[in-house]
Design an enzyme around this catalytic site. Structure first.
Site, mmCIF file in Angstrom:
data_model
loop_
_atom_site.group_PDB
_atom_site.id
_atom_site.type_symbol
_atom_site.label_atom_id
_atom_site.label_comp_id
_atom_site.label_asym_id
_atom_site.label_seq_id
_atom_site.Cartn_x
_atom_site.Cartn_y
_atom_site.Cartn_z
ATOM 1 N N HIS A 293 -3.174 7.590 6.923
ATOM 2 C CA HIS A 293 -2.098 8.468 6.421
ATOM 3 C C HIS A 293 -2.685 9.776 5.883
ATOM 4 O O HIS A 293 -2.118 10.849 6.088
ATOM 5 C CB HIS A 293 -1.312 7.784 5.292
ATOM 6 N N CYS B 245 4.855 -0.460 7.908
ATOM 7 C CA CYS B 245 4.644 0.803 7.190
ATOM 8 C C CYS B 245 5.951 1.196 6.513
ATOM 9 O O CYS B 245 7.014 1.148 7.147
ATOM 10 C CB CYS B 245 4.222 1.891 8.176
ATOM 11 N N LEU B 246 5.861 1.573 5.244
ATOM 12 C CA LEU B 246 7.073 1.955 4.511
ATOM 13 C C LEU B 246 7.699 3.221 5.103
ATOM 14 O O LEU B 246 8.885 3.466 4.896
ATOM 15 C CB LEU B 246 6.743 2.164 3.026
ATOM 16 N N GLN C 287 2.666 9.918 2.069
ATOM 17 C CA GLN C 287 3.997 9.335 2.310
ATOM 18 C C GLN C 287 5.038 9.802 1.297
ATOM 19 O O GLN C 287 6.230 9.691 1.552
ATOM 20 C CB GLN C 287 3.901 7.797 2.281
ATOM 21 N N HIS D 298 -5.409 1.603 7.145
ATOM 22 C CA HIS D 298 -4.046 2.091 7.401
ATOM 23 C C HIS D 298 -3.713 3.261 6.456
ATOM 24 O O HIS D 298 -3.213 4.302 6.888
ATOM 25 C CB HIS D 298 -3.068 0.925 7.202
ATOM 26 N N GLU D 299 -4.014 3.074 5.160
ATOM 27 C CA GLU D 299 -3.674 4.127 4.171
ATOM 28 C C GLU D 299 -4.551 5.358 4.368
ATOM 29 O O GLU D 299 -4.077 6.491 4.213
ATOM 30 C CB GLU D 299 -3.818 3.596 2.743
ATOM 31 N N GLY E 241 0.839 -1.193 0.000
ATOM 32 C CA GLY E 241 0.000 0.000 0.000
ATOM 33 C C GLY E 241 0.874 1.243 0.000
ATOM 34 O O GLY E 241 2.073 1.171 0.313
HETATM 35 O O1 K1U Z 1 1.399 2.386 4.215
HETATM 36 C C1 K1U Z 1 2.426 1.778 3.970
HETATM 37 O O2 K1U Z 1 3.506 2.217 4.309
HETATM 38 C C2 K1U Z 1 2.393 0.458 3.239
HETATM 39 C C3 K1U Z 1 2.286 -0.737 4.181
HETATM 40 C C4 K1U Z 1 0.862 -1.253 4.107
HETATM 41 C C5 K1U Z 1 0.423 -2.133 5.222
HETATM 42 C C6 K1U Z 1 1.046 -3.343 5.491
HETATM 43 C C7 K1U Z 1 0.603 -4.164 6.517
HETATM 44 C C8 K1U Z 1 -0.485 -3.781 7.251
HETATM 45 C C9 K1U Z 1 -1.099 -2.581 7.014
HETATM 46 C C10 K1U Z 1 -0.659 -1.763 5.978
HETATM 47 C C11 K1U Z 1 3.278 -1.786 3.688
HETATM 48 O O3 K1U Z 1 3.221 -2.234 2.600
HETATM 49 S S1 K1U Z 1 4.478 -2.328 4.809
HETATM 50 C C12 K1U Z 1 5.320 -3.627 3.903
HETATM 51 C C13 K1U Z 1 4.571 -4.913 3.882
HETATM 52 O O4 K1U Z 1 3.724 -5.130 4.723
HETATM 53 C C14 K1U Z 1 4.853 -5.920 2.826
HETATM 54 C C15 K1U Z 1 5.826 -5.732 1.882
HETATM 55 C C16 K1U Z 1 6.059 -6.706 0.904
HETATM 56 C C17 K1U Z 1 5.312 -7.849 0.890
HETATM 57 C C18 K1U Z 1 4.345 -8.060 1.829
HETATM 58 C C19 K1U Z 1 4.109 -7.097 2.797
HETATM 59 ZN ZN ZN Z 2 1.930 3.254 6.268
#
Ligand code: K1U
Ligand code: ZN
Length: 170
Positions: free
Chosen positions: A137, A91-92, A51, A133-134, A46
């Site tokens: 943000h 979260c990235l 972000q 979650h998004e 996401g």
């Molecule tokens: O909002 C963001 O920073 C993105 C976030 C989304 C998210 C993940 C888990 C739960 C709620 C919201 C991410 O993508 S974190 C990275 C991640 O979870 C992931 C990355 C690669 C493969 C699988 C998962």
């Molecule tokens: Zn996030």
């Protein structure tokens, strides 16, 4: 397309409230393409415009293994929600931190697509978590704000330590 810089917590710009998108034009479609490339290359499932320091109500999500099911939500609104679920979120903008957060189990979202057409989508499980979650943000809220002050303090200290180490190495 371009890979955009992702803001890292505790950057104060992550607390900016996003504005609605008035017209879905070419510039918004370019932002969607750049955000998609940024999200896939991170990699993440996401990304919110907040972000990447663009304070517009736009989120992208792709929870598929094959990375071919991009969902775009412009001006998203949760119109129904029910139940509860707990998930260890990442979260990235908060690299290498995973913590349990409680959210609604099911949500119905109304949003615009990349053509500016309105749609509704009822989802549950991980997709429902990701949408919430998004959308947080877009309200300037980072998932660590659901944690205790002590956990948040520890996360900030860990991030500052890591940033300092990277600065010394470079
Ligand atoms: O909002 C963001 O920073 C993105 C976030 C989304 C998210 C993940 C888990 C739960 C709620 C919201 C991410 O993508 S974190 C990275 C991640 O979870 C992931 C990355 C690669 C493969 C699988 C998962
Ligand atoms: Zn996030």
């Amino acid at each position: 397309m371009a890979i955009l810089n992702i803001l890292n917590y505790p950057d104060p710009r992550l607390h900016t409230i996003a504005k609605p998108i008035e017209v879905v034009d070419k510039s918004i479609n370019k932002l969607i393409d750049d955000m998609a490339e940024t999200m896939y290359s991170a990699p993440g499932i996401g990304l919110a415009a907040t972000q990447v320091d663009r304070h517009l109500q736009l989120i992208l999500i792709d929870i598929s293994e094959t990375k071919d099911s991009l969902k775009i939500f412009i001006n998203p609104k949760i119109i129904e929600s029910s139940g509860q679920q707990v998930y260890e979120e990442g979260c990235l903008s908060v690299p290498d931190v995973f913590e349990s957060v409680t959210r609604a189990e099911r949500v119905k979202v109304q949003a615009l697509d990349r053509e500016g057409e309105s749609f509704e989508l009822a989802v549950d499980g991980l997709l429902a978590i990701c949408i919430q979650h998004e959308m947080d943000h877009l309200l300037g809220k980072v998932f660590v704000e659901y944690l205790s002050p002590l956990k948040r303090y520890r996360i900030k200290t860990k991030i500052k330590k890591r940033t300092k180490e990277r600065f010394i190495k470079s």
